[in-house]
Design a protein around this motif. Structure first.
Motif, PDB file in Angstrom:
ATOM      1  N   SER A   1      49.826  -0.170  -1.905  1.00 20.36           N
ATOM      2  CA  SER A   1      50.532  -0.755  -0.766  1.00 20.36           C
ATOM      3  C   SER A   1      52.020  -0.866  -1.064  1.00 20.36           C
ATOM      4  O   SER A   1      52.419  -1.508  -2.035  1.00 20.36           O
ATOM      5  N   THR A   2      52.844  -0.249  -0.201  1.00 17.72           N
ATOM      6  CA  THR A   2      54.295  -0.336  -0.344  1.00 17.72           C
ATOM      7  C   THR A   2      54.911  -0.572   1.032  1.00 17.72           C
ATOM      8  O   THR A   2      54.253  -0.444   2.060  1.00 17.72           O
ATOM      9  N   ASP A   3      56.192  -0.908   1.031  1.00 21.93           N
ATOM     10  CA  ASP A   3      56.919  -1.076   2.287  1.00 21.93           C
ATOM     11  C   ASP A   3      58.400  -0.892   2.021  1.00 21.93           C
ATOM     12  O   ASP A   3      58.856  -0.989   0.876  1.00 21.93           O
ATOM     13  N   LEU A   4      59.134  -0.659   3.074  1.00 23.78           N
ATOM     14  CA  LEU A   4      60.589  -0.530   2.979  1.00 23.78           C
ATOM     15  C   LEU A   4      61.254  -1.868   2.707  1.00 23.78           C
ATOM     16  O   LEU A   4      62.348  -1.943   2.167  1.00 23.78           O
TER      17      LEU A   4
ATOM     18  N   ASP B   1      52.565  -3.426  -3.774  1.00 22.71           N
ATOM     19  CA  ASP B   1      52.796  -2.903  -5.113  1.00 22.71           C
ATOM     20  C   ASP B   1      54.232  -2.448  -5.345  1.00 22.71           C
ATOM     21  O   ASP B   1      54.570  -2.064  -6.462  1.00 22.71           O
ATOM     22  N   GLY B   2      55.072  -2.443  -4.313  1.00 19.60           N
ATOM     23  CA  GLY B   2      56.445  -2.012  -4.521  1.00 19.60           C
ATOM     24  C   GLY B   2      57.183  -1.830  -3.220  1.00 19.60           C
ATOM     25  O   GLY B   2      56.590  -1.731  -2.152  1.00 19.60           O
ATOM     26  N   VAL B   3      58.514  -1.794  -3.316  1.00 20.11           N
ATOM     27  CA  VAL B   3      59.388  -1.525  -2.182  1.00 20.11           C
ATOM     28  C   VAL B   3      59.826  -0.073  -2.269  1.00 20.11           C
ATOM     29  O   VAL B   3      60.368   0.356  -3.288  1.00 20.11           O
ATOM     30  N   LEU B   4      59.586   0.681  -1.223  1.00 15.25           N
ATOM     31  CA  LEU B   4      59.810   2.124  -1.275  1.00 15.25           C
ATOM     32  C   LEU B   4      60.106   2.651   0.124  1.00 15.25           C
ATOM     33  O   LEU B   4      59.449   2.264   1.093  1.00 15.25           O
ATOM     34  N   ASP B   5      61.095   3.526   0.241  1.00 15.60           N
ATOM     35  CA  ASP B   5      61.367   4.230   1.488  1.00 15.60           C
ATOM     36  C   ASP B   5      60.427   5.428   1.559  1.00 15.60           C
ATOM     37  O   ASP B   5      60.661   6.453   0.919  1.00 15.60           O
ATOM     38  N   PHE B   6      59.381   5.308   2.347  1.00 13.53           N
ATOM     39  CA  PHE B   6      58.345   6.336   2.373  1.00 13.53           C
ATOM     40  C   PHE B   6      58.849   7.654   2.944  1.00 13.53           C
ATOM     41  O   PHE B   6      58.280   8.707   2.651  1.00 13.53           O
ATOM     42  N   THR B   7      59.897   7.618   3.734  1.00 10.87           N
ATOM     43  CA  THR B   7      60.389   8.866   4.307  1.00 10.87           C
ATOM     44  C   THR B   7      60.932   9.812   3.235  1.00 10.87           C
ATOM     45  O   THR B   7      61.099  11.002   3.493  1.00 10.87           O
ATOM     46  N   PHE B   8      61.214   9.270   2.031  1.00 12.19           N
ATOM     47  CA  PHE B   8      61.671  10.103   0.913  1.00 12.19           C
ATOM     48  C   PHE B   8      60.643  10.169  -0.215  1.00 12.19           C
ATOM     49  O   PHE B   8      60.953  10.618  -1.315  1.00 12.19           O
ATOM     50  N   ALA B   9      59.427   9.732   0.039  1.00  7.93           N
ATOM     51  CA  ALA B   9      58.424   9.647  -1.019  1.00  7.93           C
ATOM     52  C   ALA B   9      57.757  11.000  -1.267  1.00  7.93           C
ATOM     53  O   ALA B   9      57.826  11.923  -0.453  1.00  7.93           O
ATOM     54  N   ASP B  10      57.088  11.082  -2.414  1.00  5.92           N
ATOM     55  CA  ASP B  10      56.203  12.206  -2.687  1.00  5.92           C
ATOM     56  C   ASP B  10      55.038  11.708  -3.521  1.00  5.92           C
ATOM     57  O   ASP B  10      54.943  10.523  -3.844  1.00  5.92           O
ATOM     58  N   ALA B  11      54.134  12.607  -3.872  1.00  6.63           N
ATOM     59  CA  ALA B  11      52.903  12.218  -4.558  1.00  6.63           C
ATOM     60  C   ALA B  11      53.164  11.548  -5.897  1.00  6.63           C
ATOM     61  O   ALA B  11      52.353  10.736  -6.361  1.00  6.63           O
ATOM     62  N   GLU B  12      54.297  11.857  -6.535  1.00  7.52           N
ATOM     63  CA  GLU B  12      54.597  11.271  -7.837  1.00  7.52           C
ATOM     64  C   GLU B  12      54.894   9.779  -7.760  1.00  7.52           C
ATOM     65  O   GLU B  12      54.862   9.079  -8.778  1.00  7.52           O
ATOM     66  N   ASP B  13      55.179   9.276  -6.567  1.00  7.79           N
ATOM     67  CA  ASP B  13      55.458   7.848  -6.419  1.00  7.79           C
ATOM     68  C   ASP B  13      54.189   7.004  -6.467  1.00  7.79           C
ATOM     69  O   ASP B  13      54.270   5.788  -6.652  1.00  7.79           O
ATOM     70  N   ALA B  14      53.048   7.603  -6.278  1.00 11.73           N
ATOM     71  CA  ALA B  14      51.776   6.875  -6.321  1.00 11.73           C
ATOM     72  C   ALA B  14      51.260   6.814  -7.755  1.00 11.73           C
ATOM     73  O   ALA B  14      51.503   7.728  -8.553  1.00 11.73           O
ATOM     74  N   PRO B  15      50.528   5.766  -8.112  1.00 10.96           N
ATOM     75  CA  PRO B  15      50.032   5.638  -9.482  1.00 10.96           C
ATOM     76  C   PRO B  15      48.841   6.533  -9.788  1.00 10.96           C
ATOM     77  O   PRO B  15      48.456   6.668 -10.954  1.00 10.96           O
ATOM     78  N   TRP B  16      48.257   7.142  -8.780  1.00 11.60           N
ATOM     79  CA  TRP B  16      47.115   8.028  -8.949  1.00 11.60           C
ATOM     80  C   TRP B  16      47.058   8.979  -7.752  1.00 11.60           C
ATOM     81  O   TRP B  16      47.751   8.767  -6.744  1.00 11.60           O
ATOM     82  N   PRO B  17      46.284  10.058  -7.830  1.00  9.99           N
ATOM     83  CA  PRO B  17      46.181  10.980  -6.686  1.00  9.99           C
ATOM     84  C   PRO B  17      45.699  10.246  -5.434  1.00  9.99           C
ATOM     85  O   PRO B  17      44.806   9.406  -5.493  1.00  9.99           O
ATOM     86  N   VAL B  18      46.295  10.584  -4.303  1.00 11.23           N
ATOM     87  CA  VAL B  18      46.036   9.866  -3.052  1.00 11.23           C
ATOM     88  C   VAL B  18      45.176  10.732  -2.137  1.00 11.23           C
ATOM     89  O   VAL B  18      45.561  11.850  -1.782  1.00 11.23           O
ATOM     90  N   ASP B  19      44.017  10.191  -1.758  1.00  8.42           N
ATOM     91  CA  ASP B  19      43.150  10.915  -0.823  1.00  8.42           C
ATOM     92  C   ASP B  19      43.609  10.734   0.624  1.00  8.42           C
ATOM     93  O   ASP B  19      43.642  11.681   1.398  1.00  8.42           O
ATOM     94  N   TRP B  20      43.936   9.497   0.992  1.00 11.47           N
ATOM     95  CA  TRP B  20      44.340   9.174   2.355  1.00 11.47           C
ATOM     96  C   TRP B  20      45.696   8.470   2.367  1.00 11.47           C
ATOM     97  O   TRP B  20      46.022   7.747   1.423  1.00 11.47           O
ATOM     98  N   VAL B  21      46.443   8.679   3.435  1.00  9.32           N
ATOM     99  CA  VAL B  21      47.604   7.853   3.747  1.00  9.32           C
ATOM    100  C   VAL B  21      47.360   7.295   5.147  1.00  9.32           C
ATOM    101  O   VAL B  21      47.176   8.056   6.103  1.00  9.32           O
ATOM    102  N   ILE B  22      47.328   5.968   5.255  1.00 10.59           N
ATOM    103  CA  ILE B  22      47.016   5.296   6.523  1.00 10.59           C
ATOM    104  C   ILE B  22      48.085   4.233   6.773  1.00 10.59           C
ATOM    105  O   ILE B  22      48.389   3.450   5.870  1.00 10.59           O
ATOM    106  N   PHE B  23      48.625   4.177   7.995  1.00  8.83           N
ATOM    107  CA  PHE B  23      49.763   3.292   8.223  1.00  8.83           C
ATOM    108  C   PHE B  23      49.983   3.038   9.707  1.00  8.83           C
ATOM    109  O   PHE B  23      49.528   3.797  10.567  1.00  8.83           O
ATOM    110  N   ASN B  24      50.683   1.930   9.969  1.00 10.03           N
ATOM    111  CA  ASN B  24      51.272   1.624  11.276  1.00 10.03           C
ATOM    112  C   ASN B  24      52.774   1.702  11.070  1.00 10.03           C
ATOM    113  O   ASN B  24      53.386   0.751  10.584  1.00 10.03           O
ATOM    114  N   PRO B  25      53.400   2.812  11.410  1.00 12.41           N
ATOM    115  CA  PRO B  25      54.799   3.032  11.028  1.00 12.41           C
ATOM    116  C   PRO B  25      55.775   2.330  11.952  1.00 12.41           C
ATOM    117  O   PRO B  25      55.450   2.017  13.106  1.00 12.41           O
ATOM    118  N   PRO B  26      57.009   2.085  11.482  1.00 14.06           N
ATOM    119  CA  PRO B  26      58.071   1.713  12.418  1.00 14.06           C
ATOM    120  C   PRO B  26      58.190   2.821  13.456  1.00 14.06           C
ATOM    121  O   PRO B  26      58.272   4.005  13.100  1.00 14.06           O
TER     122      PRO B  26
END
Length: 245
Positions: A76-79, A86-111
């Motif tokens: 769980s992250t947010d801007l 788990d952290g503050v992160l701008d998801f619009t610039f994120a990639d898979a390396e920002d996650a602590p493990w491989p991600v199966d799903w990304v689920i969100f209610n975006p701005p």
């Protein structure tokens, strides 16, 4: 305070964080996330109890908590730091390396203004699927039509038959709303055989109008009504009970 993930883009991230803070926090009713999992994901994708999920707009945890009921691990992250996650992160610039493990799903209610950017980033990260809670109006817009509905067509587009009340800052089960919402869901690596919606593409007003239509028109009426509304707003209500009769 949750930790800040600052892998690059620090100045842009700070600007986005300030911008988002001014817009406020809008919390998803937990039942809306459970509905996605029970009615859509389990139906079309199967069991996810052994899978991982990233929630990149976690707010105060209103979506992450029900996700944790079904997934093995939730990141769980947010801007903005709302005291959860788990952290503050701008998801619009994120990639898979920002996650602590491989991600199966990304689920969100975006701005809402960043919904397309969130979806496009999520589609580069998730291994199984992506789901975004969006306003029904997300079907509209020429730029969105090109970026999402033509280039990254959702596998499923699932409107709620009932309204999902989302208000600023909190979740209130007694709240109401006039806004309609839907889950846009993508299956990674699968192009839909049939689109979830059949769009009437942009440009129809220009292509389908005829000069003869002007015989049916009342030019200037919309402007007249707008000016009348503005004048009424300036003068205020009739405090002496004057009516139409």
């Amino acid at each position: 305070m949750v930790p800040v993930i600052t892998r690059g883009h620090t100045s842009v991230m700070a600007n986005r964080r300030d911008e988002e803070s001014s817009k406020g926090l809008f919390c998803t009713p937990p039942w809306a996330t459970r509905a996605l999992i029970e009615e859509i994901i389990k139906r079309f994708y199967g069991d996810v109890s052994g899978q991982t999920v990233w929630e990149p707009a976690c707010g105060k945890g209103h979506m992450s908590v029900p996700l944790a009921e079904h997934f093995a691990r939730v990141f769980s992250t947010d801007l903005v730091d709302y005291g959860f996650g788990d952290g503050v992160l701008d998801f619009t610039f994120a990639d898979a390396e920002d996650a602590p493990w491989p991600v199966d799903w990304v689920i969100f209610n975006p701005p809402f203004p960043l919904a397309e950017a969130f979806a496009r980033t999520a589609l580069t990260i998730a291994r199984v699927g992506v789901a975004a809670l969006v306003r029904l109006a997300w079907q509209e817009g020429e730029e969105r039509y090109r970026l999402i509905w033509r280039e990254n067509t959702p596998t499923y587009f699932c409107p709620f038959a009932e309204r999902v009340p989302i208000i600023e800052g909190v979740w209130d089960p007694e709240a109401g709303t006039a806004t309609a919402y839907a889950w846009a869901v993508w299956r990674i690596g699968q192009t839909p055989e049939f689109p979830p919606l059949v769009h009437i593409s942009p440009g129809q007003a220009r292509r389908r109008s005829k000069l003869s239509d002007l015989a049916l028109a009342t030019p200037g009426e919309a402007k007249r009504r707008r000016l009348a509304r503005e004048q009424k707003a300036e003068t205020g209500p009739d405090l002496f009970g004057g009516g139409d009769g």
